[in-house]
Write an enzyme that holds these catalytic residues in place. Structure first.
Site, PDB file in Angstrom:
ATOM      1  N   GLU B 128       0.832  -1.210   0.000  1.00 49.87           N
ATOM      2  CA  GLU B 128       0.000   0.000   0.000  1.00 49.87           C
ATOM      3  C   GLU B 128       0.858   1.248   0.000  1.00 49.87           C
ATOM      4  O   GLU B 128       0.510   2.254  -0.633  1.00 49.87           O
ATOM      5  CB  GLU B 128      -0.926   0.002   1.225  1.00 49.87           C
ATOM      6  CG  GLU B 128      -1.973  -1.104   1.223  1.00 49.87           C
ATOM      7  CD  GLU B 128      -2.981  -0.939   0.106  1.00 49.87           C
ATOM      8  OE1 GLU B 128      -2.598  -1.119  -1.064  1.00 49.87           O
ATOM      9  OE2 GLU B 128      -4.142  -0.622   0.408  1.00 49.87           O
ATOM     10  N   THR B 181      -5.473   8.667  -5.501  1.00 53.01           N
ATOM     11  CA  THR B 181      -5.608   8.661  -4.047  1.00 53.01           C
ATOM     12  C   THR B 181      -4.890   9.859  -3.449  1.00 53.01           C
ATOM     13  O   THR B 181      -5.398  10.526  -2.547  1.00 53.01           O
ATOM     14  CB  THR B 181      -5.008   7.368  -3.459  1.00 53.01           C
ATOM     15  OG1 THR B 181      -5.647   6.264  -4.082  1.00 53.01           O
ATOM     16  CG2 THR B 181      -5.240   7.268  -1.963  1.00 53.01           C
TER      17      THR B 181
END
Lengths: 307, 307
Positions: B128, B181
């Site tokens: 991530e 993001t």
């Protein structure tokens, strides 16, 4: 039934990460009230023992909460209320909430329960409005529902009862200094960092999960407040020592009760709660401020009839 | 076991009031991965189908997560990974998390499970970190644990699995527009009002309680986010119409999946979830943006072996 004698529990609001939303009821600390029907209209506070508080209905939280119920009930007639006040006003363990909740609970019993608990919370909130200028529900809700209660929302009012693990005990120390709820509100900042907000809702989620699962370790890990406690604890002498003493004595967590000055700790089992009390006692004896200490199981019933 | 074929679920993070802390796993949307032991040291991504993604180990989230595990394992040798990528990168339903979580889960199985699920989350978080510059856990945790998971804290990492009511279904619409993001993080304010913070933790507490009790009404009342959604939803065309359409079709709640652009709704029962899907389909067909819609039960197992 013409008359009822009740126990009205003390309550802890602002349970660490549950600021303004989570409260709990105590079992061994509370007021005694006697409420009786009367043919005379309105509410009369006929006697208050234990503390100096106004007898005038509209200046007394039990009177104001009771009037809110009475108005909705459509009853011709009224009630007389006697209060034996054991919870000190201004102690931060829901003194006004006990009287407000007790009055409306007792009146509802005497009338044959026309109102739901949620409606009783709404009536009792009128008493809180009088006491602290804010119609908050985080003390009156646990006083009426018992156990832990979450005030999910005020508009509309949504109270969520949360289960109480069997072995959970509270230790509460009340240093006899005065902090006004309105003053302890004023020092709070109106903005918080998003980062601390995220920590707080993570912890509240963990606390709720811990209570549902009787997971004491999770409860302990979640009993954190990085937002309110660092600010308000400055008003409470010795707070940091009390807190570290409680944690070192085995408490799951420790924080400010309501807006203070009382400090609560939660522990697994009565023995630990007593050790925590000894630690608090020692620290405050050294500080030299007069204090009371209470040890109590969590009360899962709320206000109850005793005669 | 020398080789394992697995299903890696898509996940919804930032579940309304659970911004940055609450995620859930989907059952019918996910990647397929094949992982096999190799005598050659290190991790090799041997094949990626379905999407264009880097095969170079250190540029691939599965590679990076795998390397984190491999280093800790002390293994001489390595792994080969094939990925059949069904989840579109950038869709907001945990595409990178599925690959990261899948890689480390499979490797742990092939090694005889030396690592706990919590450790797997920590390895997967490295993937991530590569994908979004933040080592967040709110997608990899539900991918590995299944169901709903709460990330109570990052320091130390504390993952709390939350029960999933049986009849809960998700409907997810993925408008094929790109939102990075990192961009959707940038538009967030670093401060929030204390008042909205209190609403948020009240709602998260209610949501957790609703999930524990399978109280669908409470889940619905709690699925609110007054902090992030009003800001981020501006980046998603037609968000307000999709949301009101979903609620009018019977959904319990509706919000942004992850950092978007996908939008999720939660419903009680598959029939409602399908009605919600029809409503979403109609609205986006009118808007004229290409989209995918998924209907899925909540996946309570997480990554699983399929061969």
């Amino acid at each position: 039934m013409e008359e009822i004698k009740i126990f009205c529990p003390a309550t802890i609001a602002n349970v660490s990460c549950g600021f303004d939303v989570l409260g709990l009821a105590l079992d061994s600390v509370g007021d005694i009230m006697t409420v009786r029907k009367s043919t005379e209209e309105g509410i009369r506070i006929t006697k208050i023992s234990g503390q100096e508080l106004p007898l005038e209905t509209k200046k007394n939280v039990a009177g104001v909460a009771g009037l809110a119920l009475l108005e909705k009930s459509g009853l011709k007639g009224g009630f007389e209320i006697e209060i034996d006040k054991k919870i000190k006003p201004g102690s931060g363990i829901g003194s006004s909430a006990a009287s407000s909740a007790g009055a409306v609970w007792a009146m509802n019993e005497l009338l044959g329960r026309p109102f739901s608990k949620l409606e009783l919370v709404q009536f009792a909130m009128q008493g809180e409005q009088l006491a602290s200028d804010v119609a908050h529900a985080d003390n009156v809700a646990p006083a009426l529902f018992g156990g832990f209660t979450l005030v999910r929302s005020y508009d509309p009012l949504d109270i969520v009862p949360i289960p109480t693990p069997d072995e959970l005990f509270a230790t509460v120390i009340h240093p006899q200094i005065e902090i006004k709820t309105s003053d302890s509100r004023k020092i709070l900042k109106t903005n918080i960092s998003l980062e601390k907000g995220i920590q707080q809702w993570g912890n509240l989620g963990g606390l709720i999960a811990g209570l549902f699962q009787s997971d004491y370790d999770l409860i302990g890990r979640s009993l954190e407040d990085h937002i309110i406690e660092p600010i308000r604890s400055i008003l409470i002498p010795g707070f940091d020592q009390i807190k570290s003493g409680a944690i070192n004595s085995g408490a799951l967590g420790c924080g400010i009760s309501g807006s203070g000055p009382s400090i609560f700790a939660l522990s697994k089992g009565q023995d630990v709660a007593e050790t925590v009390a000894q630690s608090m006692d020692k620290i405050y004896s050294d500080v030299g401020i007069p204090f009371d200490i209470h040890i109590s199981k969590i009360n899962t019933k709320g206000v109850k009839k005793i005669a």
